[in-house]
Design an enzyme around this catalytic site. Structure first.
Site, PDB file in Angstrom:
ATOM      1  N   SER A 166       0.830  -1.197   0.000  1.00 40.97           N
ATOM      2  CA  SER A 166       0.000   0.000   0.000  1.00 40.97           C
ATOM      3  C   SER A 166       0.876   1.263   0.000  1.00 40.97           C
ATOM      4  CB  SER A 166      -0.975  -0.045   1.175  1.00 40.97           C
ATOM      5  OG  SER A 166      -2.012   0.891   1.045  1.00 40.97           O
ATOM      6  N   ASP A 260      -9.982  -3.150  -5.573  1.00 40.17           N
ATOM      7  CA  ASP A 260      -9.113  -2.218  -4.858  1.00 40.17           C
ATOM      8  C   ASP A 260      -9.135  -0.882  -5.581  1.00 40.17           C
ATOM      9  OD1 ASP A 260      -7.135  -0.930  -3.407  1.00 40.17           O
ATOM     10  OD2 ASP A 260      -5.532  -2.328  -3.946  1.00 40.17           O
ATOM     11  N   HIS A 290      -8.103  -4.959  -1.479  1.00 45.18           N
ATOM     12  CA  HIS A 290      -6.937  -4.324  -0.865  1.00 45.18           C
ATOM     13  C   HIS A 290      -6.579  -5.009   0.458  1.00 45.18           C
ATOM     14  CE1 HIS A 290      -4.116  -1.009  -0.382  1.00 45.18           C
ATOM     15  NE2 HIS A 290      -4.417  -1.023   0.897  1.00 45.18           N
TER      16      HIS A 290
END
Length: 318
Positions: A166, A260, A290
């Site tokens: 991320s 995501d 995600h």
């Protein structure tokens, strides 16, 4: 922008979102920074990763004081037991606002064990107290320290890479860009559902604006805290997708998930790397969302993805 197809959300993943440990997480943007950090720590610091040979917490000299790092040594292989290990500088996720060494502990153990690499996890400074470029500077500091201390750490200086999830994936990409520009060779960059641009109008942002674990509003909240009024949202070290060229970057393994908001920018980055003749392995998981690596023990497809990703990294480092 090129993009990829999205399948139905994996049923096991959907069940975890509905009934598992992340089911009742409030939206990140609905909380204060302090509350969000507490919630993130409670939700993601309880996992147990595999055992490793040794773990050591250290503090290294950084640009604004000490940078805490946690080092994971894997079990040495039965053959060539005395050879130096490859290494990965690992940056945790959390939108540059959340995350700790503990919240990344299980992932670091997985990478160390499965890849057979020393993993150096970086407790970089967080926004909004320390906006961009503080996190990039701390990650870069960890890379330089690892290279300088490679002998004492038992690391092969020619097999050092960067990795992250991320926001940490975006930091890894930024460090890889800086390394290229400073003619410092890296073995690999491992970008797992990375944040690479501030454009909140991509196809995946429109499709998954209200996604449970990371929404469009969450990402706006994170970006607003990461970049202060003096920062440039187009700076490639903040948004690597904005780099003029990706030619000469280190080989990449990039993971994206169908469900995501960050999918489109990850796909675009993989495409740009390939177009720049950078060796790139793009692992796309149409039915996952995600943060899937943190749910590898609870979602079988995520567990398979973990194995595929780490195998690709292992092969690249060998």
């Amino acid at each position: 922008m090129d993009d990829v197809a999205t399948d139905e959300l994996d049923p096991e993943f959907a069940a975890v979102l509905r009934d598992g440990r992340v089911a009742d997480l409030p939206p990140w943007h609905s909380m204060s920074v302090a509350e969000a950090r507490r919630v993130e720590d409670e939700a993601f610091s309880a996992g147990d990763g595999p055992p490793v040979e040794r773990v050591d917490d250290r503090r290294i000299d950084g640009p604004a004081g000490d940078v805490p790092v946690r080092i994971y040594w894997p079990e040495p292989p039965s053959e060539n037991a005395g050879d130096p290990f490859p290494a990965l500088i690992f940056c945790h996720g959390g939108g540059w606002v959340l995350g700790t060494l503990d919240s990344a502990d299980d992932l670091c153990r997985e990478f160390a064990t499965r890849v057979g690499a020393v993993v150096i996890s970086v407790d970089y400074r967080l926004a909004p107290e320390h906006p961009f470029p503080a996190a990039v500077e701390d990650a870069w500091t960890a890379l330089e320290w690892t290279r300088d201390e490679s002998d004492s750490l038992g690391i092969d200086p020619d097999r050092i890479g960067v990795a992250g999830t991320s926001a940490g994936g975006g930091l890894a990409a930024a460090v890889a860009l800086r390394a290229r520009d400073r003619e410092l060779s890296l073995a690999i960059q491992v970008l797992c559902y990375p944040i690479l641009d501030r454009n909140l109008e991509t196809p995946s942002y429109r499709e998954h604006a209200d996604a449970q674990l990371l929404s469009r509003a969450d990402m706006a909240w994170f970006w607003d805290r990461y970049l202060d009024e003096t920062a440039d949202a187009g700076d490639p070290l903040a948004a690597p997708l904005r780099a003029d060229s990706l030619a000469g970057c280190p080989p990449a393994v990039i993971a994206t998930a169908g469900h995501d908001v960050l999918r489109s920018e990850g796909v675009a980055y993989a495409d740009r790397l390939q177009s720049a003749s950078v060796e790139t392995r793009h692992c796309h998981y149409p039915s996952l969302a995600h943060g899937f690596l943190s749910l590898a023990d609870e979602v079988s497809r995520a567990g398979t993805a973990m194995g595929e990703l780490t195998s690709a990294v292992e092969k690249a480092l060998l």
